[in-house]
Scaffold this motif. Sequence first.
Motif, PDB file in Angstrom:
ATOM      1  N   ARG A  94       0.824  -1.216   0.000  1.00 54.10           N
ATOM      2  CA  ARG A  94       0.000   0.000   0.000  1.00 54.10           C
ATOM      3  C   ARG A  94       0.853   1.260   0.000  1.00 54.10           C
ATOM      4  O   ARG A  94       0.497   2.259  -0.630  1.00 54.10           O
ATOM      5  CB  ARG A  94      -0.938  -0.023   1.224  1.00 54.10           C
ATOM      6  CG  ARG A  94      -1.647   1.290   1.520  1.00 54.10           C
ATOM      7  CD  ARG A  94      -2.696   1.624   0.480  1.00 54.10           C
ATOM      8  NE  ARG A  94      -3.319   2.906   0.770  1.00 54.10           N
ATOM      9  CZ  ARG A  94      -2.876   4.077   0.305  1.00 54.10           C
ATOM     10  NH1 ARG A  94      -1.811   4.129  -0.480  1.00 54.10           N
ATOM     11  NH2 ARG A  94      -3.509   5.201   0.603  1.00 54.10           N
ATOM     12  N   TYR A  97       2.672   2.480  -3.773  1.00 53.65           N
ATOM     13  CA  TYR A  97       2.069   3.072  -4.975  1.00 53.65           C
ATOM     14  C   TYR A  97       1.433   4.444  -4.726  1.00 53.65           C
ATOM     15  O   TYR A  97       0.994   5.104  -5.666  1.00 53.65           O
ATOM     16  CB  TYR A  97       1.023   2.122  -5.583  1.00 53.65           C
ATOM     17  CG  TYR A  97      -0.213   1.872  -4.757  1.00 53.65           C
ATOM     18  CD1 TYR A  97      -1.258   2.786  -4.723  1.00 53.65           C
ATOM     19  CD2 TYR A  97      -0.356   0.692  -4.024  1.00 53.65           C
ATOM     20  CE1 TYR A  97      -2.397   2.557  -3.975  1.00 53.65           C
ATOM     21  CE2 TYR A  97      -1.492   0.446  -3.285  1.00 53.65           C
ATOM     22  CZ  TYR A  97      -2.513   1.374  -3.269  1.00 53.65           C
ATOM     23  OH  TYR A  97      -3.645   1.130  -2.529  1.00 53.65           O
ATOM     24  N   ILE A 205     -10.443  -4.668  -8.181  1.00 50.68           N
ATOM     25  CA  ILE A 205     -10.038  -5.132  -6.850  1.00 50.68           C
ATOM     26  C   ILE A 205      -9.354  -6.485  -6.933  1.00 50.68           C
ATOM     27  O   ILE A 205      -8.407  -6.776  -6.189  1.00 50.68           O
ATOM     28  CB  ILE A 205     -11.257  -5.165  -5.883  1.00 50.68           C
ATOM     29  CG1 ILE A 205     -10.775  -5.199  -4.431  1.00 50.68           C
ATOM     30  CG2 ILE A 205     -12.154  -6.346  -6.158  1.00 50.68           C
ATOM     31  CD1 ILE A 205     -10.093  -3.942  -3.979  1.00 50.68           C
ATOM     32  N   LYS A 208      -5.797  -5.792  -7.987  1.00 50.77           N
ATOM     33  CA  LYS A 208      -5.014  -5.270  -6.866  1.00 50.77           C
ATOM     34  C   LYS A 208      -4.610  -6.389  -5.914  1.00 50.77           C
ATOM     35  O   LYS A 208      -3.462  -6.455  -5.442  1.00 50.77           O
ATOM     36  CB  LYS A 208      -5.829  -4.215  -6.121  1.00 50.77           C
ATOM     37  CG  LYS A 208      -5.108  -3.595  -4.930  1.00 50.77           C
ATOM     38  CD  LYS A 208      -6.000  -2.565  -4.246  1.00 50.77           C
ATOM     39  CE  LYS A 208      -5.312  -1.972  -3.032  1.00 50.77           C
ATOM     40  NZ  LYS A 208      -6.175  -0.984  -2.338  1.00 50.77           N
ATOM     41  N   HIS A 209      -5.538  -7.299  -5.643  1.00 48.38           N
ATOM     42  CA  HIS A 209      -5.245  -8.386  -4.710  1.00 48.38           C
ATOM     43  C   HIS A 209      -4.306  -9.424  -5.317  1.00 48.38           C
ATOM     44  O   HIS A 209      -3.576 -10.097  -4.578  1.00 48.38           O
ATOM     45  CB  HIS A 209      -6.551  -9.033  -4.237  1.00 48.38           C
ATOM     46  CG  HIS A 209      -7.341  -8.146  -3.330  1.00 48.38           C
ATOM     47  ND1 HIS A 209      -8.645  -8.414  -2.957  1.00 48.38           N
ATOM     48  CD2 HIS A 209      -7.015  -6.973  -2.708  1.00 48.38           C
ATOM     49  CE1 HIS A 209      -9.078  -7.450  -2.153  1.00 48.38           C
ATOM     50  NE2 HIS A 209      -8.107  -6.573  -1.992  1.00 48.38           N
ATOM     51  N   ASP A 211      -1.852  -8.483  -7.394  1.00 46.93           N
ATOM     52  CA  ASP A 211      -0.575  -7.771  -7.297  1.00 46.93           C
ATOM     53  C   ASP A 211       0.071  -7.941  -5.927  1.00 46.93           C
ATOM     54  O   ASP A 211       1.296  -8.068  -5.829  1.00 46.93           O
ATOM     55  CB  ASP A 211      -0.788  -6.274  -7.565  1.00 46.93           C
ATOM     56  CG  ASP A 211      -0.869  -5.946  -9.046  1.00 46.93           C
ATOM     57  OD1 ASP A 211      -0.344  -6.729  -9.861  1.00 46.93           O
ATOM     58  OD2 ASP A 211      -1.460  -4.905  -9.392  1.00 46.93           O
ATOM     59  N   LYS A 212      -0.723  -7.916  -4.867  1.00 44.36           N
ATOM     60  CA  LYS A 212      -0.133  -7.988  -3.519  1.00 44.36           C
ATOM     61  C   LYS A 212      -0.431  -9.324  -2.836  1.00 44.36           C
ATOM     62  O   LYS A 212      -0.442  -9.416  -1.610  1.00 44.36           O
ATOM     63  CB  LYS A 212      -0.624  -6.821  -2.659  1.00 44.36           C
ATOM     64  CG  LYS A 212      -2.108  -6.755  -2.397  1.00 44.36           C
ATOM     65  CD  LYS A 212      -2.483  -5.399  -1.795  1.00 44.36           C
ATOM     66  CE  LYS A 212      -3.921  -5.358  -1.316  1.00 44.36           C
ATOM     67  NZ  LYS A 212      -4.081  -5.914   0.031  1.00 44.36           N
ATOM     68  N   LEU A 298       1.838  -1.282  -9.042  1.00 50.59           N
ATOM     69  CA  LEU A 298       0.526  -1.582  -9.601  1.00 50.59           C
ATOM     70  C   LEU A 298       0.739  -2.165 -10.998  1.00 50.59           C
ATOM     71  O   LEU A 298       1.354  -1.535 -11.846  1.00 50.59           O
ATOM     72  CB  LEU A 298      -0.326  -0.319  -9.689  1.00 50.59           C
ATOM     73  CG  LEU A 298      -0.549   0.452  -8.387  1.00 50.59           C
ATOM     74  CD1 LEU A 298      -1.366   1.703  -8.650  1.00 50.59           C
ATOM     75  CD2 LEU A 298      -1.228  -0.432  -7.354  1.00 50.59           C
ATOM     76  N   VAL A 301      -3.734  -4.452 -11.465  1.00 50.61           N
ATOM     77  CA  VAL A 301      -4.793  -3.506 -11.107  1.00 50.61           C
ATOM     78  C   VAL A 301      -4.809  -2.320 -12.060  1.00 50.61           C
ATOM     79  O   VAL A 301      -5.879  -1.804 -12.403  1.00 50.61           O
ATOM     80  CB  VAL A 301      -4.653  -3.040  -9.640  1.00 50.61           C
ATOM     81  CG1 VAL A 301      -3.354  -2.301  -9.408  1.00 50.61           C
ATOM     82  CG2 VAL A 301      -5.835  -2.164  -9.247  1.00 50.61           C
TER      83      VAL A 301
END
Length: 326
Positions: A94, A97, A205, A208-209, A211-212, A298, A301
């Motif tokens: 978090r 980015y 979303i 994004k999830h 990616d991490k 990122l 996402v």
Amino acid sequence: MWIQALRVIPRISREEWQRLDIISRWLISTRAAVLIMTFTSAGIAGLLAAHAGKFDLLRWFLLTIGLIFAHATNNLLNDYTDYARGVDANNYFRTQYGPQPLEQGLMTKREHLTYAAVTGLIALAAGAYLVAVNGPLALGLLLIGAFFVLFYTYPLKYVGLGELAVLLVWGPLMIGGGYYVITGQWDWNVALAGLVYALGPTTVIFGKHIDKRAEDAAKGIRTLPVILGETASRYVVLAMMALEYLGVIALVLMGYFSPVMLVVLGALYWLRPALTVYRRPRPSEPPREEPARSAWPLYFVAASFYQSRAYGLFFMLGLILQLIVR
């Protein structure tokens, strides 16, 4: 800075932050660039109400304010919850980015909670008027929305329900419920149309999830990509992207949408680069190509966001053309 914060999540230093006005700080803290998806949901609800001949400008305006400020409140609470639980410490995803105001010492807890409280009260005030003019069902919709605002980050995101929450919120709740508070009538076709649009924000979303995924797994946050693994998650996103377009075609064949809604196929131009990204595993280092390199970390996402934003704009264009043709 207002315009920049509405386009992207800007990276700024402490010195730059201190020179910003309060609106710029609010836009950056709430990650205002992603609020476009919520505005699109409100816009779709309004256009569908207009198509039914029951558009009310005041109700639509309050709906839009309520939804955008509720989404902004969720983003503020998301950062606060993750900060309080220690999730965002040690250069977590978090903080890479964009600014995490609490973790990076840009705001105190009190300031952050003040932002969240004022933002939430604005959303609640707009919702209270809509409940007053629509009755019990509107109250139920407001309470469901409040539940997702307060509990999306914890526990829903932690147990693989965050992605499902986004699908339900951006579709049946925002668009189906938004149509209801504007017109005073519930319509399942509108809820279905909302579900088709909501696939776009859900791919965001999901991306994004993915990616991490490694970082979340290490901290015990079991998002769906953590549960399913990267490969399966990428194919789920590809399937949702296909369903965005197939869903519109199905609604045209059902007769709910006019054939002019097929203008949404124009967004396929932005789908192609997203498909290219999702067909391959996530690289371990920043890619050479722009804008993917500038957006790093990122990756998935960012591809989902650009595709979803284009799809949403073409979706609204189709609804506008429906009104013109009618």
